[in-house]
Every structure is written in structure tokens, then in C-alpha cells.
Design a protein around this motif. Structure first.
Motif, PDB file in Angstrom:
ATOM      1  N   ASP A 163       0.902  -1.103  -0.075  1.00 34.70           N
ATOM      2  CA  ASP A 163      -0.003  -0.113   0.042  1.00 34.70           C
ATOM      3  C   ASP A 163       0.851   1.448   0.064  1.00 34.70           C
ATOM      4  O   ASP A 163       1.701   1.453   0.937  1.00 34.70           O
ATOM      5  CB  ASP A 163      -0.775  -0.054   1.109  1.00 34.70           C
ATOM      6  CG  ASP A 163      -1.786   1.063   1.211  1.00 34.70           C
ATOM      7  OD1 ASP A 163      -1.721   1.979   0.562  1.00 34.70           O
ATOM      8  OD2 ASP A 163      -2.764   0.978   2.245  1.00 34.70           O
ATOM      9  N   GLN A 164       0.639   2.052  -0.983  1.00 35.61           N
ATOM     10  CA  GLN A 164       1.507   3.393  -1.134  1.00 35.61           C
ATOM     11  C   GLN A 164       0.882   4.249  -1.104  1.00 35.61           C
ATOM     12  O   GLN A 164       1.487   5.761  -1.274  1.00 35.61           O
ATOM     13  CB  GLN A 164       2.372   3.019  -2.625  1.00 35.61           C
ATOM     14  CG  GLN A 164       3.212   2.099  -2.987  1.00 35.61           C
ATOM     15  CD  GLN A 164       4.436   1.802  -1.860  1.00 35.61           C
ATOM     16  OE1 GLN A 164       5.073   2.737  -1.545  1.00 35.61           O
ATOM     17  NE2 GLN A 164       4.679   0.649  -1.442  1.00 35.61           N
ATOM     18  N   THR A 165      -0.489   4.477  -0.728  1.00 35.85           N
ATOM     19  CA  THR A 165      -1.167   5.480  -0.491  1.00 35.85           C
ATOM     20  C   THR A 165      -0.474   6.474   0.780  1.00 35.85           C
ATOM     21  O   THR A 165      -0.141   5.868   1.603  1.00 35.85           O
ATOM     22  CB  THR A 165      -2.671   5.322  -0.143  1.00 35.85           C
ATOM     23  OG1 THR A 165      -2.737   4.583   0.988  1.00 35.85           O
ATOM     24  CG2 THR A 165      -3.353   4.589  -1.263  1.00 35.85           C
ATOM     25  N   SER A 166      -0.571   7.761   0.574  1.00 35.20           N
ATOM     26  CA  SER A 166      -0.044   8.714   1.280  1.00 35.20           C
ATOM     27  C   SER A 166      -0.517  10.045   1.099  1.00 35.20           C
ATOM     28  O   SER A 166      -0.926  10.429  -0.026  1.00 35.20           O
ATOM     29  CB  SER A 166       1.404   8.922   1.310  1.00 35.20           C
ATOM     30  OG  SER A 166       1.681   9.523   0.274  1.00 35.20           O
ATOM     31  N   GLU A 167      -0.897  11.002   2.112  1.00 34.41           N
ATOM     32  CA  GLU A 167      -1.228  12.323   2.042  1.00 34.41           C
ATOM     33  C   GLU A 167      -0.166  13.044   1.338  1.00 34.41           C
ATOM     34  O   GLU A 167      -0.592  14.097   0.410  1.00 34.41           O
ATOM     35  CB  GLU A 167      -1.740  12.699   3.348  1.00 34.41           C
ATOM     36  CG  GLU A 167      -2.869  12.327   3.949  1.00 34.41           C
ATOM     37  CD  GLU A 167      -3.452  13.166   5.144  1.00 34.41           C
ATOM     38  OE1 GLU A 167      -3.090  14.088   4.899  1.00 34.41           O
ATOM     39  OE2 GLU A 167      -3.919  12.486   5.875  1.00 34.41           O
ATOM     40  N   GLU A 168       0.831  12.599   1.363  1.00 33.71           N
ATOM     41  CA  GLU A 168       1.999  13.264   0.500  1.00 33.71           C
ATOM     42  C   GLU A 168       1.909  13.278  -0.995  1.00 33.71           C
ATOM     43  O   GLU A 168       2.227  14.403  -1.462  1.00 33.71           O
ATOM     44  CB  GLU A 168       3.545  12.784   1.110  1.00 33.71           C
ATOM     45  CG  GLU A 168       4.520  13.420   0.484  1.00 33.71           C
ATOM     46  CD  GLU A 168       6.051  12.726   0.896  1.00 33.71           C
ATOM     47  OE1 GLU A 168       6.915  12.391  -0.128  1.00 33.71           O
ATOM     48  OE2 GLU A 168       6.135  12.472   1.805  1.00 33.71           O
ATOM     49  N   GLN A 169       1.637  12.252  -1.508  1.00 35.74           N
ATOM     50  CA  GLN A 169       1.045  12.332  -3.098  1.00 35.74           C
ATOM     51  C   GLN A 169      -0.090  13.109  -3.408  1.00 35.74           C
ATOM     52  O   GLN A 169       0.042  13.408  -4.568  1.00 35.74           O
ATOM     53  CB  GLN A 169       0.914  10.707  -3.285  1.00 35.74           C
ATOM     54  CG  GLN A 169       2.048   9.663  -3.373  1.00 35.74           C
ATOM     55  CD  GLN A 169       1.706   8.601  -3.989  1.00 35.74           C
ATOM     56  OE1 GLN A 169       1.688   8.727  -5.254  1.00 35.74           O
ATOM     57  NE2 GLN A 169       1.700   7.440  -3.203  1.00 35.74           N
ATOM     58  N   LEU A 170      -1.019  13.371  -2.420  1.00 33.64           N
ATOM     59  CA  LEU A 170      -1.796  14.407  -2.794  1.00 33.64           C
ATOM     60  C   LEU A 170      -1.437  15.797  -2.858  1.00 33.64           C
ATOM     61  O   LEU A 170      -2.315  16.604  -3.392  1.00 33.64           O
ATOM     62  CB  LEU A 170      -3.009  14.127  -1.861  1.00 33.64           C
ATOM     63  CG  LEU A 170      -4.243  12.857  -1.796  1.00 33.64           C
ATOM     64  CD1 LEU A 170      -5.013  12.615  -0.495  1.00 33.64           C
ATOM     65  CD2 LEU A 170      -4.698  12.862  -3.279  1.00 33.64           C
ATOM     66  N   THR A 171      -0.360  16.025  -2.140  1.00 40.25           N
ATOM     67  CA  THR A 171      -0.031  17.537  -2.116  1.00 40.25           C
ATOM     68  C   THR A 171      -0.347  18.244  -3.383  1.00 40.25           C
ATOM     69  O   THR A 171      -0.724  19.274  -3.448  1.00 40.25           O
ATOM     70  CB  THR A 171       1.343  17.549  -1.522  1.00 40.25           C
ATOM     71  OG1 THR A 171       1.529  16.987  -0.274  1.00 40.25           O
ATOM     72  CG2 THR A 171       1.742  18.923  -1.193  1.00 40.25           C
ATOM     73  N   PRO A 172       0.322  17.846  -4.603  1.00 40.42           N
ATOM     74  CA  PRO A 172       0.303  18.690  -5.763  1.00 40.42           C
ATOM     75  C   PRO A 172      -1.093  18.861  -6.343  1.00 40.42           C
ATOM     76  O   PRO A 172      -1.438  19.917  -6.506  1.00 40.42           O
ATOM     77  CB  PRO A 172       1.008  17.652  -6.816  1.00 40.42           C
ATOM     78  CG  PRO A 172       2.087  16.967  -5.993  1.00 40.42           C
ATOM     79  CD  PRO A 172       1.258  16.476  -4.774  1.00 40.42           C
ATOM     80  N   LEU A 173      -2.036  17.732  -5.864  1.00 40.53           N
ATOM     81  CA  LEU A 173      -3.334  18.131  -6.508  1.00 40.53           C
ATOM     82  C   LEU A 173      -4.126  19.003  -5.442  1.00 40.53           C
ATOM     83  O   LEU A 173      -4.566  19.655  -5.933  1.00 40.53           O
ATOM     84  CB  LEU A 173      -4.175  16.564  -6.295  1.00 40.53           C
ATOM     85  CG  LEU A 173      -5.705  16.634  -6.535  1.00 40.53           C
ATOM     86  CD1 LEU A 173      -5.794  17.117  -8.001  1.00 40.53           C
ATOM     87  CD2 LEU A 173      -5.938  15.139  -6.487  1.00 40.53           C
ATOM     88  N   ILE A 174      -3.817  18.805  -4.306  1.00 38.64           N
ATOM     89  CA  ILE A 174      -4.516  20.002  -3.293  1.00 38.64           C
ATOM     90  C   ILE A 174      -4.011  21.333  -3.637  1.00 38.64           C
ATOM     91  O   ILE A 174      -4.967  22.193  -3.755  1.00 38.64           O
ATOM     92  CB  ILE A 174      -3.927  19.539  -1.872  1.00 38.64           C
ATOM     93  CG1 ILE A 174      -4.711  18.298  -1.370  1.00 38.64           C
ATOM     94  CG2 ILE A 174      -4.439  20.655  -0.819  1.00 38.64           C
ATOM     95  CD1 ILE A 174      -4.158  17.822  -0.256  1.00 38.64           C
ATOM     96  N   HIS A 175      -2.650  21.598  -4.060  1.00 39.07           N
ATOM     97  CA  HIS A 175      -2.132  22.819  -4.284  1.00 39.07           C
ATOM     98  C   HIS A 175      -2.895  23.436  -5.580  1.00 39.07           C
ATOM     99  O   HIS A 175      -3.170  24.448  -5.935  1.00 39.07           O
ATOM    100  CB  HIS A 175      -0.635  22.707  -4.416  1.00 39.07           C
ATOM    101  CG  HIS A 175       0.242  22.782  -3.072  1.00 39.07           C
ATOM    102  ND1 HIS A 175       0.092  23.819  -2.215  1.00 39.07           N
ATOM    103  CD2 HIS A 175       0.971  21.862  -2.733  1.00 39.07           C
ATOM    104  CE1 HIS A 175       0.786  23.599  -1.170  1.00 39.07           C
ATOM    105  NE2 HIS A 175       1.233  22.482  -1.613  1.00 39.07           N
TER     106      HIS A 175
END
Length: 178
Positions: A163-175
Motif C-alpha cells: 500500500d503506497q497511499t499517502s497524503e504526501e502524494q496528494l499535495t500537488p493535487l491539493i495545491h
């Protein structure tokens, strides 16, 4: 800003990411099969997220077909797959899923690495991946010098649950959405 996130998730990784995202950007979260009579045009931003299976973003084609004119200009596409995030992976997904040039130019396409759990696959996917793994294992045994890094990564990745899910990966999308 009024945002809707529509997603399709077979193994749960896309759902997990979109639940995290909906909390970060305060968006309405809807599973694609439960859209019903939602007026998609009433939203300022439309995000579609789907898992990647055999190079296709699950449900994307059907979702885009329902959008009209202006709604396409509000669309952001998120693909969640098992493969590591690389430029090659992203380019291939854009090409194979006919992601429009306007989405690419706006920077409105995102790829997130999810995970892999063979127990969550249906029979057909399990058989397909098993077949590929068997061929690569044979290749590794008989002609290891012909193995590409992609072949090696595939064998390593798809032999175990991860499982590689992480909030860190979402950062560019959130920005992007801020």
C-alpha cells in the motif's frame, strides 16, 4: 469553491485517496455508481478519479461521455494505479485514455500510486497478472540479461501485498485545487 469528486474504486485505494482529498479541499464525494440526479454542471470544479486496470482509468470514458461543454473545462482527472509514478507511466496513461489536450495543458491530470492486493482482484485480473508474472519469471530464469528495469519492478511489486497511499502524494493535487 464548490467542488465535486466522483470516483470509481475496485480495490479501495482510489476511495481512500478521494476521502483524504475531500477532507482537505472540502468537496462533495460521490461514488460514480451513486451519482443519480446530481447536477454536475452546478459545481465549479469536477474531479474524476479512477483506478488503473490494464492501462485504462476505470469508468473515465463513461463519465466524460456524460459531461457537456463547459463541464469539460472544469474537469480534473486523477488516475490511481499500482505502478510507481514515472513520466513514462503518466504519458502512457494520457495517451491510452485519450486525455484531452486541454486537461494536459491546464495541468489537470494527476497520477497517484495506490497499492496492490491480489486478494482484492477479480478472477480475470488475477489470471492476467499471474500470466504476465509467469512469463517474466521464465524470462528472468532463462535470459536474465534481457530483463528491463520495468520487468524487474513488476515482479517485485506484484509478488506481495503493498500500500503506497499517502497524503504526501496528494499535495500537488491539493495545491492545484487551492
Amino acid at each position: 469553491m464548490n467542488i465535486i469528486i466522483v470516483y470509481r474504486s475496485k480495490s479501495g485505494y482510489t476511495k481512500r485517496y478521494m476521502e483524504m482529498l475531500s477532507k482537505s479541499v472540502e468537496a462533495k464525494l460521490v461514488e460514480q455508481s451513486y451519482m443519480g440526479s446530481i447536477d454536475i454542471d452546478s459545481f465549479d470544479r469536477i474531479i474524476y478519479a479512477g483506478g488503473v486496470y490494464a492501462g485504462k482509468i476505470s469508468g473515465l470514458k463513461k463519465f466524460v461521455a456524460k459531461l457537456k461543454g463547459e463541464a469539460l473545462d472544469k474537469l480534473t482527472v486523477v488516475a490511481v494505479g499500482a505502478s510507481p509514478t514515472t513520466e513514462v507511466t503518466v504519458e502512457k496513461l494520457i495517451k491510452d485514455n485519450l486525455i484531452s489536450e486541454s486537461i494536459v495543458k491546464r495541468g489537470a491530470f494527476f497520477y497517484l500510486q495506490g497499492g496492490f492486493d491480489p486478494d482484492k482482484l477479480n478472477f480475470a485480473l488475477r489470471a492476467m497478472l499471474g500470466s504476465v508474472a509467469k512469463k517474466l519469471s521464465k524470462k528472468q530464469k532463462e535470459a536474465p540479461e534481457t530483463m528491463t528495469q520495468e520487468d524487474i519492478d513488476f515482479l517485485n511489486f506484484f509478488q506481495t501485498t503493498n500500500d503506497q497511499t499517502s497524503e504526501e502524494q496528494l499535495t500537488p493535487l491539493i495545491h492545484y485545487l487551492s
